[in-house]
Structures are given as C-alpha cells and as structure tokens.
Write a protein that holds these residues in place. Structure first.
Motif, short mmCIF file in Angstrom:
data_model
loop_
_atom_site.label_atom_id
_atom_site.label_comp_id
_atom_site.label_asym_id
_atom_site.label_seq_id
_atom_site.Cartn_x
_atom_site.Cartn_y
_atom_site.Cartn_z
N PHE A 147 -37.88 62.14 23.32
CA PHE A 147 -38.22 61.75 21.93
C PHE A 147 -38.93 62.89 21.20
O PHE A 147 -38.54 63.28 20.10
N ILE A 148 -39.98 63.42 21.82
CA ILE A 148 -40.76 64.45 21.13
C ILE A 148 -39.94 65.72 20.92
O ILE A 148 -40.02 66.35 19.85
N LEU A 149 -39.13 66.10 21.90
CA LEU A 149 -38.31 67.32 21.73
C LEU A 149 -37.22 67.13 20.68
O LEU A 149 -36.65 68.10 20.19
N LYS A 150 -36.94 65.89 20.33
CA LYS A 150 -36.01 65.64 19.22
C LYS A 150 -36.78 65.62 17.89
O LYS A 150 -36.54 66.45 17.01
N VAL A 151 -37.74 64.72 17.75
CA VAL A 151 -38.28 64.49 16.41
C VAL A 151 -39.27 65.56 15.94
O VAL A 151 -39.31 65.88 14.75
N PHE A 152 -40.05 66.12 16.86
CA PHE A 152 -41.08 67.05 16.40
C PHE A 152 -40.47 68.39 15.95
O PHE A 152 -40.71 68.83 14.81
N PRO A 153 -39.65 69.04 16.78
CA PRO A 153 -39.01 70.28 16.29
C PRO A 153 -38.09 70.02 15.09
O PRO A 153 -37.99 70.88 14.21
N ASP A 154 -37.46 68.85 15.04
CA ASP A 154 -36.66 68.51 13.84
C ASP A 154 -37.54 68.52 12.60
O ASP A 154 -37.16 69.05 11.56
N SER A 155 -38.73 67.93 12.70
CA SER A 155 -39.60 67.84 11.52
C SER A 155 -40.12 69.23 11.13
O SER A 155 -40.40 69.49 9.97
N LEU A 156 -40.21 70.10 12.10
CA LEU A 156 -40.61 71.49 11.82
C LEU A 156 -39.48 72.31 11.21
O LEU A 156 -39.72 73.34 10.60
N GLY A 157 -38.24 71.87 11.50
CA GLY A 157 -37.08 72.63 11.05
C GLY A 157 -36.63 73.67 12.06
O GLY A 157 -36.01 74.68 11.72
N ASP A 162 -32.35 75.16 23.26
CA ASP A 162 -33.39 75.55 24.25
C ASP A 162 -34.77 74.97 23.97
O ASP A 162 -35.79 75.61 24.25
N ARG A 163 -34.81 73.75 23.44
CA ARG A 163 -36.11 73.19 23.07
C ARG A 163 -37.03 72.93 24.26
O ARG A 163 -38.24 72.81 24.09
N GLU A 164 -36.45 72.83 25.47
CA GLU A 164 -37.32 72.62 26.64
C GLU A 164 -38.27 73.81 26.82
O GLU A 164 -39.30 73.69 27.48
N ASN A 165 -37.94 74.96 26.19
CA ASN A 165 -38.89 76.09 26.22
C ASN A 165 -40.24 75.72 25.61
O ASN A 165 -41.26 76.33 25.94
N LEU A 166 -40.23 74.74 24.70
CA LEU A 166 -41.50 74.32 24.09
C LEU A 166 -42.44 73.72 25.14
O LEU A 166 -43.65 73.89 25.08
N LEU A 167 -41.86 72.98 26.08
CA LEU A 167 -42.67 72.39 27.16
C LEU A 167 -43.24 73.50 28.05
O LEU A 167 -44.40 73.46 28.46
N LEU A 238 -46.24 74.39 17.15
CA LEU A 238 -45.41 74.34 18.36
C LEU A 238 -46.26 74.25 19.62
O LEU A 238 -45.89 73.59 20.59
N THR A 239 -47.40 74.92 19.61
CA THR A 239 -48.27 74.94 20.79
C THR A 239 -48.93 73.60 21.00
O THR A 239 -49.00 73.09 22.12
N ALA A 240 -49.44 73.05 19.91
CA ALA A 240 -50.34 71.91 20.02
C ALA A 240 -49.62 70.57 19.93
O ALA A 240 -50.18 69.55 20.31
N GLY A 241 -48.36 70.58 19.45
CA GLY A 241 -47.74 69.31 19.09
C GLY A 241 -46.72 68.74 20.06
O GLY A 241 -46.16 67.68 19.78
N VAL A 242 -46.49 69.38 21.18
CA VAL A 242 -45.43 68.91 22.07
C VAL A 242 -45.99 68.30 23.36
O VAL A 242 -45.97 67.08 23.53
N ASP A 243 -46.54 69.13 24.23
CA ASP A 243 -47.02 68.63 25.53
C ASP A 243 -48.10 67.56 25.39
O ASP A 243 -48.18 66.65 26.22
#
Ligand code: OVM
Length: 411
Positions: A147-157, A162-167, A238-243
């Motif tokens: 859920f978070i890897l979908k909606v949060f980076p989407d809202s950021l644009g 490779d969104r798992e790199n955010l984790l 990106l740092t604070a909003g995913v994990d």
C-alpha cells in the motif's frame, strides 16, 4: 575500551539500546531506564539519555539547547563525515529549519491533503478486495509495504520503477543513526548504489507535475530555496515517509489480531479509526528515539550535561510512562492520545504525520468494512534496526464479513 563511569550527578547503566535484546523488545529496558531517574548515562556509548515523558518533552521543547544540527543519531555530524548530505529540515536548527519546515508544512497542508483522500481510499479498497479474497497473506509485505509503496510515491510524483529501493533507503538511514555496529555496517553495503537511485529520483525532471515533489520545487521557483535544496526536501519525504508508516501499519494489524475486541469496537464505530492509529503509534513507537546535542552546559533534573554532548531521547519510553499514561501497556483505541511522542514533539515533530494518518485511515476503513476478525496464521517476525522498530513479516488469515461481498474492482 572499558566503559567509563557515569558522572557523579547521573545514574549510569549498562543497558545497550542498540543490542539485539533491546531492539527485539525494548519495553522492559525502557521501564528500567525510566526508573533510573530523569536523566541517565549510557556507559557503553558515553551519552546521556531521557526516557520519562516529562523529560522527553522538556528536551524536545527546548531546541535552542538541544540541537539537531549535529544530527539526530549517535554520530556527531559536525565531527564525523556523514554518509549522506545532511537533511536540511531534520539535521538543522532555526533559522534554516524555519524556512524548510515552512515549505513542507505548506506542501503538506490540510487542503493539499484533502485531494489525496479519495485516491488513498480507492487504492485501499482495491488492495483490501484483493487480499480479503486471497484470505491469507503477509500483512507486512502484501499489505503495509504494497500500500505505502503505491500511494506515497504516487502522491510525491515518483516514477513507478524500483520502488522497493525506498525500503532499502529507509533501512539504511535509520540504521545509520545508531553506533557503528554490525547492523550499521551491513546497511552501508548498499548505501552508494541506493543513494544514487534516490538522488536521481529526487530530481525535478523525475517528478510528475502536481505531486508533492513538484510542489516542493515550486518553492525554489519562488526563491525560498535553491533547486538542489528542493531536491533534498524531496529526499526528506522519501526518507521519513515510507518505512515509518509501513512499520506502524504492521503493528496496527498485529494489535488488532491480538485484540479482536478492539477491532470489533473500531468496526462498530469507525470514528475511532483516527485515535486507534495514534494509539498504535503511542504503544508501538516505530521510532525508538532520536538524539539531540547540547549547545551549552545545561541542567536536566539534577544532572548537569556539558556542552556539545549527545542526549538520546527515547520517544518510546515517554509513550509507556505510567506517570503520563494510565495503564500504558494496554492497547485502548478509545484512549485520549494527544501528547504521545511517537511523532516526536516540538519544532521537529513529524511534518508528514497527517499524511500517515490519511493513509492508515483509508486502509483501516477499507478493511473494517470487509474483515470481521484477523487471525495470526504464523509467528510474526521482527526486523531489527538501530532506530526503527518494525515487523519483517506478519502472516495473517482474515475472516471475511459475510455481509460484504468482495466485488472485483472495475477496469
Ligand atoms: C530527513 C528525515 C526527516 C525525518 C525523519 C528522518 C531518519 C529523516 O529529513 O531526511 O528519519
């Protein structure tokens, strides 16, 4: 190196807040730390610490003395080479902080967030339909992370690849706030590669118009910051909003699996969803604590701390302090939660907390409509990190509400 004695005016302890035992279950240790006094001295690391609610908030409310500019981790960024360019919102003090915080406050304003609510709700329903139909799944990987890897980076644009790199990046950053232990070294192995990916994705041309990222760059157009600084503010989100949010969602589901009465109460009264999430952030405190650094000699309780010393501020300790909370270890979604320090407090209090509330409210609403009961279908496992508490996996089976038919979503 043999640990040196604590100062005469401060109780010392050999508790190691970066040990496996502490990270696996910090709460008995935090109870002991609170019992030592208003301030204690962590002998192994030669730093001071606070874990009582009164002292945690006193430190967080006094940023002139307890500074962020040397970083919020164990390492002093002014004395040691940082692994990444310091954050221009977290790792600074006023007046720099005042400008950058103002930018993120505006970008994450209630009006900007209202527009996201509909999208979060749609994505939550799509995911809930899919997972409830599957019946058994991992509430960390399949639910919280998905859920978070979908909606949060989407809202950021952010682009979708490779969104798992955010984790991975979050894991590195939060481990890097601890001392140089094996967890720190292991995390650093991928630091260079992931740092490149992150900075590429924080560039203006990488971001979709209309998202949070793009709005941050508009503050560069307005002359408030440079474009390089705008990119660093995107990096902060990106740092604070995913994990962090992934962790909170995992803990939320575990709480409701363990306390079916609280889930039933939430389903009967969806207006409790907001306080339920804050109760999870209080009781499970995803961020164990951050450091501050003294700018002058200062007295806390009966302890005098010299200038330029690190103080570890245990948000997680304040959140279970029996002097502040009635039955602090009891999960109670009707509890009045304001004053918890799960998002920190004071001028550096979490800038994205309303985003995390919207995300989790969307999820809990969608699942409350569909799931009668959560059942653990295997033992949860913990992901140990120097700063962030989180589950690695949470196998669950959901008992579907007979009245709610999971209909495949259109399109
Ligand atoms: C940042 C940041 C902000 C809040 C938390 C955080 C390490 C990082 O600005 O990079 O966690």
């Amino acid at each position: 190196m043999t640990p040196e004695a604590a100062p005469d005016d401060c109780p010392g302890t050999d508790i190691d807040p970066f040990s496996d035992a502490f990270l696996a279950d910090p709460f008995p240790f935090l109870e002991e730390l609170r019992s030592l006094g208003d301030v204690f001295f962590l002998r192994k690391y030669q730093v001071w610490g606070v874990a009582r609610h009164s002292q945690v908030t006193a430190v967080l409310q006094n940023p002139g003395v307890f500074s962020n500019a040397a970083g919020v981790g164990y390492s002093n960024l002014k004395k040691e080479e940082p692994w990444r360019a310091p954050s221009i919102i977290l790792e600074v003090d006023p007046p720099v902080h005042t400008t950058t915080r103002g930018i993120l406050t505006r970008v994450l304003s209630p009006r900007a967030l209202r527009e996201l609510q509909v999208r979060f709700a749609q994505e939550a329903e799509i995911l809930a339909d899919r997972l409830v139909t599957a019946g058994t799944f991992d509430a960390v990987t399949d639910l919280a992370q998905a859920f978070i890897l979908k909606v949060f980076p989407d809202s950021l644009g952010l682009p979708p690849a490779d969104r798992e790199n955010l984790l991975t990046y979050g894991g590195i950053t939060f481990n890097s706030l601890g001392p140089r232990n094996p967890r720190f070294d292991e995390a650093m192995r991928r630091a260079e590669e992931i740092k490149t990916w992150v900075s590429d994705n924080c560039a203006r041309q990488a971001l979709t118009p209309g998202g949070f990222g793009d709005k941050i760059f508009e503050s560069a157009d307005a002359g408030l910051v440079t474009e390089d600084e705008a990119a660093l503010l995107v990096r902060s989100l990106l740092t604070a909003g995913v994990d962090t949010t992934v962790s909170a969602i995992g803990f939320a589901i575990r709480r409701f699996a363990e306390h079916p009465d609280q889930w039933e109460l939430l389903r009967k009264n969806p207006s409790l969803i907001r306080s339920a999430f804050d109760e999870v952030v209080r009781i499970d405190s995803p961020v164990i604590g951050f450091f501050r650094t003294t700018t002058s000699e200062t007295t806390l309780g009966t302890t005098t701390i010299p200038s330029e010393r690190k103080v570890m501020v245990f948000f997680s300790g304040a959140n279970r302090d029996p002097d502040r909370w009635e039955a602090p270890d009891r999960f109670d979604i009707t509890r009045r939660t304001p004053g918890h320090t799960g998002f920190g407090a004071g001028i550096h209090g979490c800038a994205g907390q309303m985003v995390s509330r919207l995300e989790t409210e969307a999820l809990l609403t969608a699942f409350a409509q569909r799931v009668e009961r959560w059942e653990l279908s295997g033992p949860p496992t913990a992901a140990l990190n120097n700063t962030l508490r989180a589950l690695a996996s949470l196998p669950v089976r959901v008992h579907q509400d007979a009245a709610h038919r999971a209909v495949p979503s259109p399109m």
